[in-house]
Design an enzyme around this catalytic site. Structure first.
Site, PDB file in Angstrom:
ATOM      1  N   SER A 142       0.863  -1.187   0.000  1.00 16.66           N
ATOM      2  CA  SER A 142       0.000   0.000   0.000  1.00 16.66           C
ATOM      3  C   SER A 142       0.892   1.227   0.000  1.00 16.66           C
ATOM      4  O   SER A 142       2.007   1.192   0.540  1.00 16.66           O
ATOM      5  CB  SER A 142      -0.884   0.014   1.252  1.00 16.66           C
ATOM      6  N   TYR A 155      -1.078  -0.761  10.350  1.00 12.13           N
ATOM      7  CA  TYR A 155      -1.230  -1.085   8.928  1.00 12.13           C
ATOM      8  C   TYR A 155      -0.016  -0.617   8.134  1.00 12.13           C
ATOM      9  O   TYR A 155       0.534  -1.355   7.305  1.00 12.13           O
ATOM     10  CB  TYR A 155      -2.504  -0.430   8.395  1.00 12.13           C
ATOM     11  N   ALA A 156       0.429   0.611   8.393  1.00 12.83           N
ATOM     12  CA  ALA A 156       1.595   1.154   7.687  1.00 12.83           C
ATOM     13  C   ALA A 156       2.837   0.316   7.979  1.00 12.83           C
ATOM     14  O   ALA A 156       3.636   0.034   7.084  1.00 12.83           O
ATOM     15  CB  ALA A 156       1.826   2.609   8.089  1.00 12.83           C
TER      16      ALA A 156
END
Length: 247
Positions: A142, A155-156
């Site tokens: 992402s 998430y990162a």
């Protein structure tokens, strides 16, 4: 000159492929001629999607955070469809919150689904790919793994870790004909972005030079390229698919 991508005779295993981006990836690889394993938590959903895609597609159920379950699905796929030539690690989850409010469970769940699962599946297929001196592994990261994002530290971190994992494995196995790359989508038109308030959606579109959200097909197209012989000299790379948002 006409160039056609032909994946006939290849077998692709796509995690998280019963809906959204994953389903589009499965459909795109299948349309190029590959045998495709549709993989999801529910056997019923996986079978239904595989049936809709058509011949050469089969449904497999597993929980990617359960290493044994994931390995069993990979073995079942190879028994049914043949050795895995193309692995797409697409499955992932979010547990968004500000850092101070994140629980260890939120952290661990996201790392397990988004990063550890890719390690397990890659390790499970790599030996066979090495022996055949052919393999394509594509990890769906992402842009958040590159830019960071408020409320998404877990998430990162998982997606940044996936990019680093990709680069390392690419260096280890390039000499054996196994190419490992990442695709980093930006904001894609899925159920998640559809739930955005109109004001937030408008602000988001203004930040994207192409002026639109991406579609699952945009991501699938990049993966199709990386899975094909057109990308035979590409490994260890992160292809950003975000409409120019990160510049």
């Amino acid at each position: 000159m006409s160039v056609t991508i032909d994946l006939a005779g290849r077998t692709a295993f796509v995690t998280g492929s019963t809906r959204g981006i994953g389903r589009s990836i499965a459909e795109t690889l299948h349309a190029a001629g590959a045998n495709v394993a549709v993989v999801g938590r529910s056997k019923e959903s996986a079978d239904a999607v595989a049936s809709a895609i058509g011949d050469r597609a089969r449904g497999f159920a597993c929980d990617v955070t359960d290493s044994a379950s994931l390995r069993r699905a990979i073995t079942a796929c190879e028994t049914s469809l043949g050795p895995i030539d193309i692995l797409v690690n697409n499955a992932g989850i979010t547990r968004d919150n500000l850092l101070i409010r994140l629980t260890e469970q939120d952290w661990g769940d996201v790392i397990a689904a988004n990063l550890t699962a890719a390690f397990v599946s890659t390790q499970a297929v790599i030996k066979g790919m090495m022996k055949r001196r052919y393999g394509r592994i594509v990890n769906v990261a992402s842009i958040v793994g590159i830019t960071g994002n408020k409320g998404q530290a877990n998430y990162a971190a998982s997606k940044a870790g996936l990019i680093g994992f990709t680069k390392s494995v690419a260096k280890e196995y390039a000499g054996r004909g196994v190419l490992v790359n990442c695709v980093a989508p930006g904001f894609i038109d899925t159920d998640m972005t559809a739930a955005l308030p109109e004001a937030a959606r408008s602000a988001l579109l203004e930040a994207i030079p192409l002026g639109r959200l991406g579609s699952p097909v945009d991501v699938a197209g990049a993966i199709l390229f990386l899975a094909s012989d057109l990308a035979a000299y590409v490994t260890g790379q992160t292809v950003i698919v975000d409409g120019g948002m990160t510049g």
